[in-house]
Every structure is written in structure tokens, then in C-alpha cells.
Design an enzyme around this catalytic site. Structure first.
Site, PDB file in Angstrom:
ATOM      1  N   LYS A 175      42.137  -2.565  38.356  1.00  0.00           N
ATOM      2  CA  LYS A 175      42.953  -2.497  37.134  1.00  0.00           C
ATOM      3  C   LYS A 175      42.235  -1.588  36.144  1.00  0.00           C
ATOM      4  O   LYS A 175      41.195  -1.921  35.598  1.00  0.00           O
ATOM      5  CB  LYS A 175      43.110  -3.870  36.484  1.00  0.00           C
ATOM      6  CG  LYS A 175      44.111  -3.805  35.331  1.00  0.00           C
ATOM      7  CD  LYS A 175      43.840  -4.813  34.235  1.00  0.00           C
ATOM      8  CE  LYS A 175      42.994  -4.293  33.113  1.00  0.00           C
ATOM      9  NZ  LYS A 175      43.543  -3.179  32.320  1.00  0.00           N
ATOM     10  N   GLU A 250      28.689  -4.502  33.358  1.00  0.00           N
ATOM     11  CA  GLU A 250      28.073  -3.376  32.629  1.00  0.00           C
ATOM     12  C   GLU A 250      28.738  -3.338  31.268  1.00  0.00           C
ATOM     13  O   GLU A 250      29.944  -3.100  31.163  1.00  0.00           O
ATOM     14  CB  GLU A 250      28.313  -2.057  33.366  1.00  0.00           C
ATOM     15  CG  GLU A 250      27.542  -1.913  34.659  1.00  0.00           C
ATOM     16  CD  GLU A 250      26.041  -1.880  34.468  1.00  0.00           C
ATOM     17  OE1 GLU A 250      25.574  -1.625  33.333  1.00  0.00           O
ATOM     18  OE2 GLU A 250      25.328  -2.142  35.444  1.00  0.00           O
ATOM     19  N   CYS A 284      28.898   4.182  26.510  1.00  0.00           N
ATOM     20  CA  CYS A 284      28.010   3.021  26.487  1.00  0.00           C
ATOM     21  C   CYS A 284      26.583   3.464  26.194  1.00  0.00           C
ATOM     22  O   CYS A 284      25.792   2.719  25.635  1.00  0.00           O
ATOM     23  CB  CYS A 284      28.083   2.279  27.798  1.00  0.00           C
ATOM     24  SG  CYS A 284      27.929   3.366  29.209  1.00  0.00           S
ATOM     25  N   GLU A 384      27.163  -2.649  18.064  1.00  0.00           N
ATOM     26  CA  GLU A 384      27.795  -1.477  18.698  1.00  0.00           C
ATOM     27  C   GLU A 384      29.046  -1.090  17.900  1.00  0.00           C
ATOM     28  O   GLU A 384      29.925  -1.919  17.690  1.00  0.00           O
ATOM     29  CB  GLU A 384      28.181  -1.793  20.144  1.00  0.00           C
ATOM     30  CG  GLU A 384      28.693  -0.561  20.882  1.00  0.00           C
ATOM     31  CD  GLU A 384      29.139  -0.848  22.320  1.00  0.00           C
ATOM     32  OE1 GLU A 384      29.852  -1.830  22.539  1.00  0.00           O
ATOM     33  OE2 GLU A 384      28.771  -0.066  23.218  1.00  0.00           O
TER      34      GLU A 384
HETATM   35  P1  NAD Z   1      37.180  -3.690  26.910  1.00  0.00           P
HETATM   36  O1  NAD Z   1      36.244  -4.800  27.179  1.00  0.00           O
HETATM   37  O2  NAD Z   1      38.123  -3.815  25.784  1.00  0.00           O
HETATM   38  O3  NAD Z   1      38.091  -3.398  28.189  1.00  0.00           O
HETATM   39  C1  NAD Z   1      37.542  -3.099  29.448  1.00  0.00           C
HETATM   40  C2  NAD Z   1      38.518  -3.518  30.533  1.00  0.00           C
HETATM   41  O4  NAD Z   1      38.632  -4.934  30.526  1.00  0.00           O
HETATM   42  C3  NAD Z   1      39.938  -2.980  30.343  1.00  0.00           C
HETATM   43  O5  NAD Z   1      40.488  -2.630  31.587  1.00  0.00           O
HETATM   44  C4  NAD Z   1      40.659  -4.178  29.753  1.00  0.00           C
HETATM   45  O6  NAD Z   1      42.045  -4.160  29.995  1.00  0.00           O
HETATM   46  C5  NAD Z   1      39.994  -5.309  30.496  1.00  0.00           C
HETATM   47  N1  NAD Z   1      40.096  -6.626  29.848  1.00  0.00           N
HETATM   48  C6  NAD Z   1      40.248  -6.911  28.527  1.00  0.00           C
HETATM   49  N2  NAD Z   1      40.314  -8.257  28.342  1.00  0.00           N
HETATM   50  C7  NAD Z   1      40.200  -8.830  29.561  1.00  0.00           C
HETATM   51  C8  NAD Z   1      40.177 -10.176  30.028  1.00  0.00           C
HETATM   52  N3  NAD Z   1      40.298 -11.203  29.190  1.00  0.00           N
HETATM   53  N4  NAD Z   1      40.027 -10.405  31.340  1.00  0.00           N
HETATM   54  C9  NAD Z   1      39.886  -9.373  32.208  1.00  0.00           C
HETATM   55  N5  NAD Z   1      39.911  -8.077  31.835  1.00  0.00           N
HETATM   56  C10 NAD Z   1      40.053  -7.801  30.520  1.00  0.00           C
HETATM   57  O7  NAD Z   1      36.281  -2.371  26.763  1.00  0.00           O
HETATM   58  P2  NAD Z   1      36.741  -0.874  26.400  1.00  0.00           P
HETATM   59  O8  NAD Z   1      37.091  -0.822  24.954  1.00  0.00           O
HETATM   60  O9  NAD Z   1      37.732  -0.354  27.380  1.00  0.00           O
HETATM   61  O10 NAD Z   1      35.368  -0.093  26.656  1.00  0.00           O
HETATM   62  C11 NAD Z   1      34.385  -0.003  25.685  1.00  0.00           C
HETATM   63  C12 NAD Z   1      33.211  -0.899  25.993  1.00  0.00           C
HETATM   64  O11 NAD Z   1      32.757  -0.669  27.316  1.00  0.00           O
HETATM   65  C13 NAD Z   1      32.014  -0.632  25.108  1.00  0.00           C
HETATM   66  O12 NAD Z   1      31.446  -1.855  24.711  1.00  0.00           O
HETATM   67  C14 NAD Z   1      31.054   0.132  26.027  1.00  0.00           C
HETATM   68  O13 NAD Z   1      29.701   0.042  25.658  1.00  0.00           O
HETATM   69  C15 NAD Z   1      31.341  -0.496  27.331  1.00  0.00           C
HETATM   70  N6  NAD Z   1      30.948   0.350  28.441  1.00  0.00           N
HETATM   71  C16 NAD Z   1      29.824   0.008  29.146  1.00  0.00           C
HETATM   72  C17 NAD Z   1      29.380   0.811  30.192  1.00  0.00           C
HETATM   73  C18 NAD Z   1      28.148   0.447  30.973  1.00  0.00           C
HETATM   74  O14 NAD Z   1      27.999   0.936  32.076  1.00  0.00           O
HETATM   75  N7  NAD Z   1      27.256  -0.377  30.457  1.00  0.00           N
HETATM   76  C19 NAD Z   1      30.081   1.974  30.523  1.00  0.00           C
HETATM   77  C20 NAD Z   1      31.218   2.281  29.777  1.00  0.00           C
HETATM   78  C21 NAD Z   1      31.647   1.457  28.747  1.00  0.00           C
END
Ligand code: NAD
Length: 499
Positions: A175, A250, A284, A384
Site C-alpha cells: 500500500k 523506519e 527522513c 521533526e
Molecule cells: P505517515 O506515517 O503519515 O504515512 C506513511 C504510510 O503509512 C502511508 O502509506 C500511510 O497511508 C500509512 N498509514 C497511515 N496511518 C496508518 C495506520 N494507522 N495504519 C497503517 N498504515 C498507516 O508518514 P509520511 O508523512 O508519508 O512520511 C513522512 C515520515 O516518514 C517522516 O516522519 C519521515 O521521517 C519518515 N520516513 C522515514 C524513513 C526512514 O527510512 N527512516 C524514510 C522516509 C520517511
């Protein structure tokens, strides 16, 4: 009329059971509707998992080198379509074409690495403590893997998860983030063209709390790999803990670039500009803290601001644009909230407002922003923000910089600029991060090395490199006793021994 996209389940492009769709718009040109994507439900997830489960027995018994061959073809096809897919990624995600081409290249590298790994997947053979007995390990696939990905690396992160999962012999349900579903749809098209068998890869579009949660809670998915915010990761971890699932997380970062007085300052300025404002700070590994040694602080800030003021904002497909928009309105608002918090805690040295003007008014643009006099421990220094906001902190000695770096809950990456070899090794040893760069910015992962963070950035697993193959496989230990008699480990071989 915008295109309506479909899910990919059991080898076919299908409409969602709900008949509902959500809009995907260009964050740099909100009037540009890219398409309508399925707002799927639990029922669609159930169908995808059933297909993945049915495909597992045959795929898991397909020789790993043959699985790897498909991934090599995926690498070839991604290479041929690199520019086209990168353009689509820029259109829906906003970062510049140069950056989305990098995102694509990371996916290509990951595909070729996975292709070769299909010919290794090493187990170990070790001596048994008993005579005429053989002992070895090998890696077994686990089952259906549920993959949930964020918007900021719309191609690379899905490949980091999907390719090793597949080479290890698992089937997948993915997803993608609802902000960047098109790029993953194109990736799945490539997998289909490369000959991935029916049901091995399934794509279900939808919202996090709906489709994401249904994947996490599905009893037939034993493995979940998630990249996204620490808040979402924490919700997912609770479910996975309750259901005894294998989970890779991650999550967020609050990464620091430390500059010592002996550093090459031009190089350090290039590094922080790229680290803090590239991808509009939505990485990230973005540099969100800049730690400057007292002696060079004022000069460095002045030179940095001059360069940052010259950054060209705009639509990432346009020539010379260096900084794109934020991903959506909620993200802009979050950045604005932090600007207000920051004004109460530190000095707003530049930026701090939505960017307007020609080519910017129809997008989510925000000015590159720098706060100075930021206090360690303050909210600006520890939370963040995920936008183009850099917090500058002054320090006197390296020990103090190391302490400041470490006093946040995240631990993804860090960087040190210096010409001092001793300081470099101190950084490797004492900075609490999964990745430390010397004389390079806080970003720049390479596909063949492990990637991930410590503390609340992750849960101990790594993506990329060789370590991720351990996550997607189960170690099986095999003993073969050809002595023809009962041999009891720890008993028969020690009974005659005085020890
Ligand atoms: P997010 O947590 O809002 O969403 C990530 C994914 O999770 C999306 O596909 C979203 O639809 C899904 N999601 C949301 N709620 C959910 C739930 N309750 N159950 C299951 N899935 C759910 O994050 P974002 O805004 O898309 O990305 C930004 C964040 O990602 C930042 O905090 C960034 O640091 C982090 N990030 C980390 C890495 C790493 O490797 N450490 C890499 C890229 C991004």
C-alpha cells in the site's frame, strides 16, 4: 476527465470493491489533477492477501536465482523508463526531476543488487560437536509480506522492501502513500512486464487508517515492513506486538550536521544546503539541525543565508528549479505551527513564510527558513518538522556537539565536517545514529549498504544492503547425523571428559 487508476490483485488490474476513489493532485500545481486512485477497503485487502497466499507455495519453491533473474529484468526496464517514471514522480511528489531521477536510480541499484543476491542468500555450514554429524543453516521464505510506504521516496522505498522480500521467496501486498500512488502503480507495471507470476505482487491503494490498518491487522500476513512517521509506526507496532508479527520500522529523524572550526567551510555550506533544503526538507535524513563551532558560527551563518536566499523554488520539472513544494496543505500548516513555536524559542534569521509569486501561488511552497540561537532541548531542536526549516545551534567543543546531537529521541543520521582524523573517529564512535557521514551531508544512502536508525527512528532492523535479507527470511537449522547411532548433544561427547 482525469484517469481512474486500479488496484493490481492476482495478476489483474481491478477496480476497488467500494467503487470509491480519491484525488491525486500535483503539489506544485494544485489545479493539475493526476488521477483518481482507488479508496479501497478491507475486502480488497482480503482479496489481495488471498492471491498472495495462493501464489506463495510455487513462488517460494522457485529457485532463488530464477527469482533474481526477474528482478534483473525489472532493473533493465526501470532503466529504460527512468525518465518517464521520474517525471511522474516529480509531478505527484514535488521534488525536482534531478532528485526523482536519483530516486529511480536507487530503485534500479536495488533491483540489480537483489538480482545478484538471488545467487547468494548465504546460509552457514559449521562443524558439529559430534562425530559423523553435519550442521548447517539455510534461509526460508516466510509468507505474505505487507508493505506500507511513505510519500517522500515514492519509488526507492517500495523497492527497498519489495525486491528483497521477493528474492527471498515471499509474496507481497503493498500500500503506497496516498500522496504518491502513481509512481508505485508504474513500478508494478514494470514488475508485470518483467514476468512476475500472478499473485506474487499485489497493489492495494487507499488510506492509511483503512487499507494500511487492514494490512497490519490481517491474520494471514506474518511480516510487516513500514516506513513513515514515528506516530504511525507506534500504532502499527502495537498491533504487530499483539499479533506476534515480524515488523520492520523506519521512522522519523532529527539529523544534525556538525561543523568544526577546522572544516572546509565551502564544502560544509554545500552540504547543509543540500541536506536541509533538498526535497524541501522532507527526507527522513534531512539536516534539520546545524551545529556550528563558536569561532566560525557568525561567518558560516552569513554565508549560508546568502546562498539559501538564492535557491530557486518552483515546479520540479522546470529548468533550474532547486526546491519544490511541500506535499500538501497539512504539511504547510505543520511547518507554520513550528515557525510560531520557533519565534518564541529562537531568532528567525530568514524565511518563515509561505512562498508566493510567479509559478508558486498554485502550490504548497514554503520559503527556506533558518532559525539561529536555537537552544538544545527546545522543541525546534528536538522535534521533526519535515519541511525546509533549519535550526542553528552554537557549541564550543566537540564533546558538547556530540551531547547535543544525542539528546533527541531520534537516531537516524548525522554528519561531521572536519579535517581532524581523531574527531572523525570520535564521531563514528559516539554519535548515536544508524548512519554517520564525515565531510558529507546527512543524506546519501547507497543501495548496497544497510540503512536505518537507532532509538525511536527504528526497531533494530535495517533496509538495504545485506541485512534486509535476514529480515525477509527465516533461518532454518539442519542437522544430519550419519553415525548410525543415537548421539546425544552435550551428553555423549562430554561424558568421558574431565571438563
Ligand atoms: P505517515 O506515517 O503519515 O504515512 C506513511 C504510510 O503509512 C502511508 O502509506 C500511510 O497511508 C500509512 N498509514 C497511515 N496511518 C496508518 C495506520 N494507522 N495504519 C497503517 N498504515 C498507516 O508518514 P509520511 O508523512 O508519508 O512520511 C513522512 C515520515 O516518514 C517522516 O516522519 C519521515 O521521517 C519518515 N520516513 C522515514 C524513513 C526512514 O527510512 N527512516 C524514510 C522516509 C520517511
Amino acid at each position: 476527465m482525469a484517469d481512474s487508476f486500479k488496484n493490481f490483485i492476482d495478476g489483474a488490474w481491478v477496480e476497488p470493491s467500494t467503487g470509491q476513489y480519491f484525488e491525486n493532485r500535483n503539489p506544485a500545481r494544485r489545479s493539475d489533477l493526476i488521477g483518481n486512485f482507488p479508496r479501497s477497503s478491507r475486502e480488497d485487502v482480503d482479496r489481495a492477501v488471498a492471491a498472495a497466499k495462493a501464489a506463495f507455495p510455487d513462488w517460494s519453491r522457485t529457485p532463488a536465482p530464477a527469482r533474481g533473474d526477474i528482478l534483473r529484468r525489472v532493473g533493465d526496464l526501470l532503466t529504460a523508463r527512468k525518465d518517464e517514471i521520474a517525471r511522474a514522480a516529480t509531478r505527484e511528489m514535488g521534488k525536482t526531476l534531478q532528485e526523482t531521477r536519483g530516486d529511480l536510480q536507487e530503485g534500479i541499484d536495488t533491483a540489480y543488487y537483489a538480482g545478484v543476491e538471488g545467487r547468494r542468500l548465504f546460509g552457514q555450514t559449521v562443524p558439529s560437536e559430534l562425530r559423523n554429524k553435519w550442521a548447517m543453516t539455510y534461509r526460508r521464505p516466510i509468507g505474505v509480506c505487507g508493505l506500507i510506504t511513505p510519500f517522500n521516496f515514492p519509488l526507492a522505498i517500495p523497492t527497498w522492501k519489495m525486491f528483497p522480500a521477493l528474492v527471498c521467496g515471499n509474496t507481497v501486498v503493498i500500500k503506497p502513500a496516498e500522496d504518491t500512488p502513481h509512481t508505485v502503480a508504474l513500478l508494478v507495471e514494470v514488475l508485470e512486464e518483467a514476468g512476475i507470476p500472478r499473485g506474487v505482487v499485489n497493489l492495494v491503494h487507499g488510506l492509511g487508517e483503512e487499507v494500511g490498518a487492514a494490512i497490519v491487522e490481517h491474520p494471514d500476513i506474518p511480516v510487516i515492513s513500514f516506513t513513515g512517521s514515528t506516530e504511525t509506526g507506534s500504532i502499527i507496532a502495537q498491533t504487530c506486538g499483539r499479533m506476534h508479527k515480524r515488523l520492520s520500522l523506519e521512522m522519523g529523524g532529527k539529523n544534525a550536521q556538525i561543523v568544526l572550526a577546522d572544516a572546509d567551510l565551502d564544502l560544509a555550506i554545500d552540504g547543509v544546503l543540500w541536506g536541509a533544503f533538498g526535497t524541501t526538507g522532507q527526507r527522513c535524513t534531512a539536516t534539520s539541525r546545524l551545529l556550528l563551532q563558536d569561532e566560525i558560527h557568525d561567518e558560516f551563518v552569513a554565508r549560508l543565508m546568502e546562498r539559501a536566499r538564492g535557491l530557486k523554488l518552483g515546479y520540479g520539472l522546470e529548468k533550474d528549479v532547486e526546491v519544490g513544494p511541500l506535499i500538501h496543505e497539512a504539511s504547510l500548516q505543520k511547518v507554520e505551527e513550528y515557525i510560531e513555536i520557533g519565534k518564541g524559542e529562537a531568532t528567525l534569521a530568514m524565511g518563515g513564510e509561505r512562498a508566493t509569486g510567479e509559478g508558486l501561488d498554485d502550490g504548497y511552497f514554503f520559503q527556506p527558513t533558518i532559525f539561529t540561537d536555537v537552544k538544545p532541548g527546545s522543541r525546534l531542536a528536538t522535534e521533526e518538522i519535515f519541511g525546509p526549516v533549519l535550526s542553528v545551534i552554537r557549541f564550543k567543543e566537540l564533546d558538547e556537539a556530540i551531547r547535543i546531537n544525542n539528546e533527541v529521541k531520534y537516531g537516524l543520521s548525522s554528519s561531521l565536517y572536519t579535517r581532524d582524523a581523531v574527531a572523525s573517529f570520535r564521531a563514528f564512535q559516539d554519535l548515536d545514529n544508524g548512519i554517520t557521514y564525515v565531510n558529507a551531508p546527512t543524506i546519501g544512502a547507497e543501495a548496497h549498504l544497510p540503512f536505518g536508525g537507532v532509538k525511536q527512528t527504528g526497531n533494530g532492523h535495517r533496509e538495504g544492503g545485506w541485512e534486509v535479507y535476514e529480515f525477509y527470511s527465516e533461518t532454518k537449522v539442519c542437522y544430519l547425523d550419519y553415525s548410525g547411532k543415537l548421539q546425544r548433544a552435550q551428553i555423549d561427547n562430554y561424558e568421558a571428559s574431565p571438563y
